[in-house]
Design a protein around this motif. Sequence first.
Motif, PDB file in Angstrom:
ATOM      1  N   ALA A 167      58.653  40.770  21.933  1.00 31.30           N
ATOM      2  CA  ALA A 167      58.479  40.337  20.548  1.00 31.30           C
ATOM      3  C   ALA A 167      59.683  40.700  19.683  1.00 31.30           C
ATOM      4  CB  ALA A 167      57.198  40.944  19.973  1.00 31.30           C
ATOM      5  N   THR A 234      53.369  33.261  20.406  1.00 33.04           N
ATOM      6  CA  THR A 234      54.600  34.009  20.165  1.00 33.04           C
ATOM      7  C   THR A 234      54.933  34.858  21.391  1.00 33.04           C
ATOM      8  OG1 THR A 234      53.338  35.810  19.155  1.00 33.04           O
ATOM      9  CG2 THR A 234      54.207  34.112  17.677  1.00 33.04           C
ATOM     10  N   MET A 236      55.271  37.864  23.716  1.00 32.35           N
ATOM     11  CA  MET A 236      54.476  39.073  23.898  1.00 32.35           C
ATOM     12  C   MET A 236      54.991  39.909  25.064  1.00 32.35           C
ATOM     13  SD  MET A 236      50.609  37.560  23.337  1.00 32.35           S
ATOM     14  CE  MET A 236      49.873  39.185  23.375  1.00 32.35           C
TER      15      MET A 236
END
Length: 399
Positions: A167, A234, A236
């Motif tokens: 991230a 997104t 991870m």
Amino acid sequence: MSDDLDRILLSHRTAGPLAGIVVADLSRVLAGPYCTMLLADMGALVIKVESPGGDDTRGWAPPRLGEESTYYLSVNRNKHSIALDLKSPEDLAVVRRIIDRADVLVENFKPGGLVKYDLDYESLRISRPDLVYTSISGFGTGPGADLPGYDLLAQAVSGMMDLTGYADGEPLRVGVALFDVITGLHAATGILAALRDRERSGLGQHVELNLLMSALSGLVNQTGAYAAAGVVPTRMGNEHPSLYPYGPFPARDKEMIVAVGNDAQFASLCVCLGIPEAAVDARFATNASRNGHREPLRALLVERLMTRDAADWFTLLKAAGVPAAPILTVAEGTRFAEDLALDPIVSSGTPQRSIPTVRNPIGFSRSRLDYPIAPPLLDGDHAEVLAWLERTPPRRPAP
């Protein structure tokens, strides 16, 4: 003409589930050649038409086996190479003769690039309405037609790179040209469907694929989440968006994978780790609760996993039915497949020229797959292909 190769040309058309199918392969690099290699493994006679300079991947090295690129060798076995210059009227006539005898044509020229040679679908479908004409592009034939068809670009614009990595880190490419491979698989599937349809109708058709749509399809649940619910996934890292624990964890000697898919598996994991109470802890008892309490659960799991080596945990967890595996190198992974009697490496070719390659993953109960032809040398079958053209009549479409 080589008598040995002549026998291979003949026998290769009588063995395998696609025996009798002839493929004119005008593709290069990865997606198209991977597709045509799969068809060749299943018995299709594949004639690889290369430019005088050869397939680009012949120069993609290192690594090499001798003087040959292993990249090229990995996707071109069971084919016959003839080098022809489409700008030469004499060579173009040979290409037409090959197509006249083919059931399938596979090409990945830039959209519209074959029009000037009258080798595009619209030109050929008049004389060969039975031809299965397969086109692979990077981004379709509309506004994206001018974009170069490179896998890395598809990884970038599809969202794959945005999903890959940690991230707080940079986007990362996948370690292989994954969407080229997926597009090649989609192409093979489309070709087989079109051949089946031709059995009923007598007609071929234009099978079209592009890397971007194969990428969006290949992202499955990630693009599905956006399509169905507007959820934009997104990065991870190694975490799964829906399951926990499902990823790498450190054992005493190295990292390993623990992939729990349901509550029963989690309970078995807890028993193996000596913490059965965790399976009934309200924070961890269900997949939803585990997702909400990842950090404390991770600390608990790591504490227990660090007491043994990954191989020991693999043995224990496998016996308990808990999905787990050590993280291996490519070499170790290949040896692991050998230990499972999957026979991952096969020799393609003859004793005179034998190339180790990865076995076709498809198994048939009745049909036979074989690997009699090593990835061809550039133009290595020129005389043999010309001789085959002389003795093989053109296809005659049903009226």
